[in-house]
Design an enzyme around this catalytic site. Structure first.
Site, PDB file in Angstrom:
ATOM      1  N   HIS A  14       0.839  -1.206   0.000  1.00  0.00           N
ATOM      2  CA  HIS A  14       0.000   0.000   0.000  1.00  0.00           C
ATOM      3  C   HIS A  14       0.876   1.260   0.000  1.00  0.00           C
ATOM      4  O   HIS A  14       0.634   2.205  -0.743  1.00  0.00           O
ATOM      5  CB  HIS A  14      -0.892   0.028   1.252  1.00  0.00           C
ATOM      6  CG  HIS A  14      -1.893  -1.088   1.338  1.00  0.00           C
ATOM      7  ND1 HIS A  14      -2.048  -1.871   2.454  1.00  0.00           N
ATOM      8  CD2 HIS A  14      -2.783  -1.562   0.430  1.00  0.00           C
ATOM      9  CE1 HIS A  14      -3.014  -2.759   2.245  1.00  0.00           C
ATOM     10  NE2 HIS A  14      -3.456  -2.605   1.021  1.00  0.00           N
ATOM     11  N   LYS A  61     -18.457  -5.893   7.643  1.00  0.00           N
ATOM     12  CA  LYS A  61     -17.212  -6.636   7.471  1.00  0.00           C
ATOM     13  C   LYS A  61     -16.464  -6.699   8.800  1.00  0.00           C
ATOM     14  O   LYS A  61     -16.282  -5.676   9.467  1.00  0.00           O
ATOM     15  CB  LYS A  61     -16.352  -5.910   6.415  1.00  0.00           C
ATOM     16  CG  LYS A  61     -15.261  -6.784   5.835  1.00  0.00           C
ATOM     17  CD  LYS A  61     -14.643  -6.149   4.590  1.00  0.00           C
ATOM     18  CE  LYS A  61     -13.330  -6.807   4.245  1.00  0.00           C
ATOM     19  NZ  LYS A  61     -12.639  -6.121   3.162  1.00  0.00           N
ATOM     20  N   ARG A 102      -1.739  -6.272  -8.286  1.00  0.00           N
ATOM     21  CA  ARG A 102      -0.666  -7.255  -8.115  1.00  0.00           C
ATOM     22  C   ARG A 102      -0.761  -8.343  -9.168  1.00  0.00           C
ATOM     23  O   ARG A 102       0.206  -8.685  -9.809  1.00  0.00           O
ATOM     24  CB  ARG A 102      -0.780  -7.919  -6.725  1.00  0.00           C
ATOM     25  CG  ARG A 102      -0.372  -7.041  -5.585  1.00  0.00           C
ATOM     26  CD  ARG A 102      -0.873  -7.575  -4.260  1.00  0.00           C
ATOM     27  NE  ARG A 102      -2.317  -7.502  -4.201  1.00  0.00           N
ATOM     28  CZ  ARG A 102      -3.033  -7.755  -3.139  1.00  0.00           C
ATOM     29  NH1 ARG A 102      -2.444  -8.143  -2.023  1.00  0.00           N
ATOM     30  NH2 ARG A 102      -4.347  -7.648  -3.162  1.00  0.00           N
TER      31      ARG A 102
HETATM   32  P1  ADP Z   1      -9.796  -3.665  -0.458  1.00  0.00           P
HETATM   33  O1  ADP Z   1     -10.598  -4.349   0.608  1.00  0.00           O
HETATM   34  O2  ADP Z   1     -10.465  -2.418  -0.986  1.00  0.00           O
HETATM   35  O3  ADP Z   1      -9.290  -4.548  -1.566  1.00  0.00           O
HETATM   36  P2  ADP Z   1      -7.072  -3.563   0.481  1.00  0.00           P
HETATM   37  O4  ADP Z   1      -6.594  -2.894   1.714  1.00  0.00           O
HETATM   38  O5  ADP Z   1      -6.937  -5.038   0.416  1.00  0.00           O
HETATM   39  O6  ADP Z   1      -8.563  -3.096   0.335  1.00  0.00           O
HETATM   40  O7  ADP Z   1      -6.358  -2.950  -0.795  1.00  0.00           O
HETATM   41  C1  ADP Z   1      -6.449  -1.586  -1.137  1.00  0.00           C
HETATM   42  C2  ADP Z   1      -5.779  -1.390  -2.497  1.00  0.00           C
HETATM   43  O8  ADP Z   1      -4.390  -1.675  -2.398  1.00  0.00           O
HETATM   44  C3  ADP Z   1      -6.301  -2.305  -3.608  1.00  0.00           C
HETATM   45  O9  ADP Z   1      -6.269  -1.594  -4.830  1.00  0.00           O
HETATM   46  C4  ADP Z   1      -5.303  -3.424  -3.633  1.00  0.00           C
HETATM   47  O10 ADP Z   1      -5.233  -4.054  -4.913  1.00  0.00           O
HETATM   48  C5  ADP Z   1      -4.023  -2.655  -3.352  1.00  0.00           C
HETATM   49  N1  ADP Z   1      -2.991  -3.505  -2.775  1.00  0.00           N
HETATM   50  C6  ADP Z   1      -3.105  -4.393  -1.768  1.00  0.00           C
HETATM   51  N2  ADP Z   1      -1.919  -5.009  -1.520  1.00  0.00           N
HETATM   52  C7  ADP Z   1      -1.035  -4.492  -2.422  1.00  0.00           C
HETATM   53  C8  ADP Z   1       0.339  -4.743  -2.721  1.00  0.00           C
HETATM   54  N3  ADP Z   1       1.048  -5.633  -2.057  1.00  0.00           N
HETATM   55  N4  ADP Z   1       0.909  -4.028  -3.722  1.00  0.00           N
HETATM   56  C9  ADP Z   1       0.186  -3.126  -4.420  1.00  0.00           C
HETATM   57  N5  ADP Z   1      -1.117  -2.852  -4.207  1.00  0.00           N
HETATM   58  C10 ADP Z   1      -1.724  -3.530  -3.218  1.00  0.00           C
END
Ligand code: ADP
Length: 159
Positions: free
Chosen positions: A18, A42, A91
């Site tokens: 992130h 959730k 990813r």
């Molecule tokens: P959500 O529940 O909205 O998917 P996340 O916290 O899992 O929330 O992810 C938020 C964003 O960050 C999404 O666009 C996700 O694809 C991206 N993301 C999550 N992990 C990674 C990572 N390791 N590298 C790049 N982007 C990521």
């Protein structure tokens, strides 16, 4: 006109992946609002306040990044904050399919808001909040997967 992007997500917890997307987004946007989706249905491991506190700690010296939370539609939140961009990270092909559906629905709901996707760097592809939660619940060391400013031992999960 100021270019404001919203980076929405669960961030349970906020990871190096992130952080990488946000830092790269700073070269595209004037301001990024990292907004934690507060979905009452959730079940999250870290509380909303804890997740916001962790993210604020990471960006405490970056005035162009704001940390907030929201309920309801992401596009409505963007409009309330004058944001014309939604920032998301990709990813894998699975991420792409998930993001494609949300992005196309958002575009239909609000054609004036653009979703912008950044491909993660290879070393962050395996970093996944849900795997990190499993490591933490099992008493493992997940510190290598989150930004240095987040001291995981200082935060308590909900279960
Ligand atoms: P959500 O529940 O909205 O998917 P996340 O916290 O899992 O929330 O992810 C938020 C964003 O960050 C999404 O666009 C996700 O694809 C991206 N993301 C999550 N992990 C990674 C990572 N390791 N590298 C790049 N982007 C990521």
């Amino acid at each position: 006109m100021k270019k404001i992007a919203v980076f929405p997500g669960s961030f349970d917890p906020f990871t190096l992946g992130h952080e990488g997307i946000v830092l790269r987004g700073l070269s595209l946007f004037d301001e990024i609002i990292i907004s934690v989706g507060a979905n009452a249905l959730k079940k999250n491991y870290y509380s909303l306040e804890t997740r916001k506190a962790m993210i604020s700690e990471v960006f405490r010296n970056e005035p162009r990044i704001k940390v907030d939370h929201y309920e309801g539609l992401t596009v409505d939140y963007c409009k309330r904050h004058g944001a014309r961009y939604i920032l998301r990270g990709l990813r894998t092909a699975a991420d792409f399919e998930f993001e494609r559906a949300i992005g196309q629905v958002n575009k239909t709901l609000s054609p004036e808001i653009e979703s912008v996707f950044l491909l993660t760097v290879p070393e962050h592809t395996m970093i996944n909040s849900s795997i990190i939660r499993d490591i933490i619940r099992s008493g493992g060391d997940a510190s290598g997967f989150v930004p240095k400013a987040i001291k995981l031992e200082e935060y308590r999960g909900e279960d």
